[in-house]
Write an enzyme that holds these catalytic residues in place. Structure first.
Site, mmCIF file in Angstrom:
data_model
loop_
_atom_site.group_PDB
_atom_site.id
_atom_site.type_symbol
_atom_site.label_atom_id
_atom_site.label_comp_id
_atom_site.label_asym_id
_atom_site.label_seq_id
_atom_site.Cartn_x
_atom_site.Cartn_y
_atom_site.Cartn_z
ATOM 1 N N GLY A 62 0.773 -1.249 0.000
ATOM 2 C CA GLY A 62 0.000 0.000 0.000
ATOM 3 C C GLY A 62 0.795 1.284 0.000
ATOM 4 N N ASP B 4 -5.390 1.632 10.744
ATOM 5 C CA ASP B 4 -6.805 1.461 11.074
ATOM 6 C C ASP B 4 -6.903 0.939 12.510
ATOM 7 O OD1 ASP B 4 -9.548 1.081 10.885
ATOM 8 O OD2 ASP B 4 -9.435 -0.627 9.543
ATOM 9 N N ASP C 190 0.586 3.010 4.610
ATOM 10 C CA ASP C 190 -0.471 3.626 3.812
ATOM 11 C C ASP C 190 -1.598 4.130 4.713
ATOM 12 O OD1 ASP C 190 -1.251 1.013 4.474
ATOM 13 O OD2 ASP C 190 -2.021 0.523 2.491
ATOM 14 N N ASP D 2 -5.757 -0.459 -1.750
ATOM 15 C CA ASP D 2 -6.492 -1.385 -2.618
ATOM 16 C C ASP D 2 -7.748 -1.947 -1.961
ATOM 17 O OD1 ASP D 2 -5.073 -3.119 -0.703
ATOM 18 O OD2 ASP D 2 -5.779 -4.748 -1.979
ATOM 19 N N LYS E 181 -6.680 6.509 10.450
ATOM 20 C CA LYS E 181 -8.123 6.280 10.641
ATOM 21 C C LYS E 181 -8.311 5.930 12.106
ATOM 22 C CE LYS E 181 -10.075 2.872 8.102
ATOM 23 N NZ LYS E 181 -10.669 2.165 6.950
ATOM 24 N N ARG F 272 -5.264 0.474 -6.793
ATOM 25 C CA ARG F 272 -3.999 1.037 -6.290
ATOM 26 C C ARG F 272 -3.441 2.110 -7.216
ATOM 27 N NH1 ARG F 272 -2.124 -2.232 -2.052
ATOM 28 N NH2 ARG F 272 -2.329 -4.473 -2.346
HETATM 29 P P1 IMP Z 1 -4.791 -2.245 10.626
HETATM 30 O O1 IMP Z 1 -3.874 -3.371 10.969
HETATM 31 O O2 IMP Z 1 -6.213 -2.538 10.973
HETATM 32 O O3 IMP Z 1 -4.317 -0.919 11.204
HETATM 33 O O4 IMP Z 1 -4.818 -2.117 9.065
HETATM 34 C C1 IMP Z 1 -3.733 -1.663 8.378
HETATM 35 C C2 IMP Z 1 -3.663 -2.213 6.980
HETATM 36 O O5 IMP Z 1 -4.939 -2.630 6.493
HETATM 37 C C3 IMP Z 1 -3.203 -1.111 6.073
HETATM 38 O O6 IMP Z 1 -1.809 -1.119 5.939
HETATM 39 C C4 IMP Z 1 -3.936 -1.411 4.786
HETATM 40 O O7 IMP Z 1 -3.165 -2.269 3.982
HETATM 41 C C5 IMP Z 1 -5.211 -2.099 5.222
HETATM 42 N N1 IMP Z 1 -6.337 -1.143 5.321
HETATM 43 C C6 IMP Z 1 -6.930 -0.663 6.444
HETATM 44 N N2 IMP Z 1 -7.925 0.193 6.153
HETATM 45 C C7 IMP Z 1 -7.955 0.265 4.799
HETATM 46 C C8 IMP Z 1 -8.760 1.031 3.870
HETATM 47 O O8 IMP Z 1 -9.632 1.837 4.216
HETATM 48 N N3 IMP Z 1 -8.474 0.836 2.551
HETATM 49 C C9 IMP Z 1 -7.517 -0.028 2.105
HETATM 50 N N4 IMP Z 1 -6.733 -0.726 2.933
HETATM 51 C C10 IMP Z 1 -6.958 -0.584 4.272
HETATM 52 MG MG MG Z 2 -3.536 -3.375 1.979
#
Ligand code: IMP
Ligand code: MG
Length: 172
Positions: free
Chosen positions: A41, A100, A97, A156, A128, A162
């Site tokens: 990403g 979340d 990227d 993506d 986020k 992407r």
């Molecule tokens: P986390 O582990 O929940 O913080 O998610 C992080 C990873 O999930 C990021 O590096 C992205 O690859 C993917 N991700 C989380 N939210 C989104 C989104 O809104 N769009 C696309 N990819 C996301």
């Molecule tokens: Mg991803």
């Protein structure tokens, strides 16, 4: 039909990257900065960020994967590509990227810490915050959003979108 709504134009992205690039260039002017981008990403973001900095940097990549097919994190994170630069004793900035739940970033921080960098900080194109589950700090955030699934500019959905130069909200 999936619906795309633009939330950040190419210009918005450029402006915000310039903003954090100024801060990063100032904060790391004494050091030897290595940008470690999380694949896939962050590939577009790190390319633009490195070019916006007024200081030199080295660039490395690490691959982690948490999403299967879909818009929810699977919660299980694995290394899909090992770190490809020597970061021992160096000033490392993780380039993500989007943060979340924070689980991926937490995992990357712990993984990179084992290589003994001198300093380890974090930068993300998108922060986020509302869904954060673990306590991680994004030291440099380009944009903050509250919710929604975003695509474009490296982000993506099932490997699609992407390539888009702007960032969109995806409604399935
Ligand atoms: P986390 O582990 O929940 O913080 O998610 C992080 C990873 O999930 C990021 O590096 C992205 O690859 C993917 N991700 C989380 N939210 C989104 C989104 O809104 N769009 C696309 N990819 C996301
Ligand atoms: Mg991803």
């Amino acid at each position: 039909m999936p619906e795309l709504t633009e939330i950040l134009s190419r210009k918005d992205i450029e402006t915000n990257i310039s903003g954090i690039a100024l801060r990063i260039s100032e904060d790391y002017k004494q050091g030897n900065l290595i940008l470690v981008a999380a694949l896939k990403g962050a590939f577009m973001f790190v390319a633009d960020l490195a070019r916006s900095l007024s200081i030199p940097s080295q660039i490395g990549f690490v691959g982690v994967s948490s999403y299967g097919a879909g818009t929810e994190s699977s919660g299980t994170i694995t290394v899909t590509k090992k770190l490809d630069v020597d970061i021992e004793g160096k000033d490392v900035l993780i380039v993500e990227d989007i943060v979340d739940t924070g689980l991926s970033l937490r995992f990357i921080i712990d993984y990179l810490a084992e290589f003994k960098p001198r300093t380890l900080k974090t930068c993300s194109l998108i922060d986020k915050r509302e869904r954060r589950e673990v306590d991680v700090v994004v030291d440099y955030a380009c944009h903050e959003v509250s919710e929604g699934f975003l695509v474009g500019y490296g982000l993506d959905h099932n490997e699609n979108y992407r390539h888009l130069p702007a960032i969109y909200h995806l409604k399935l």
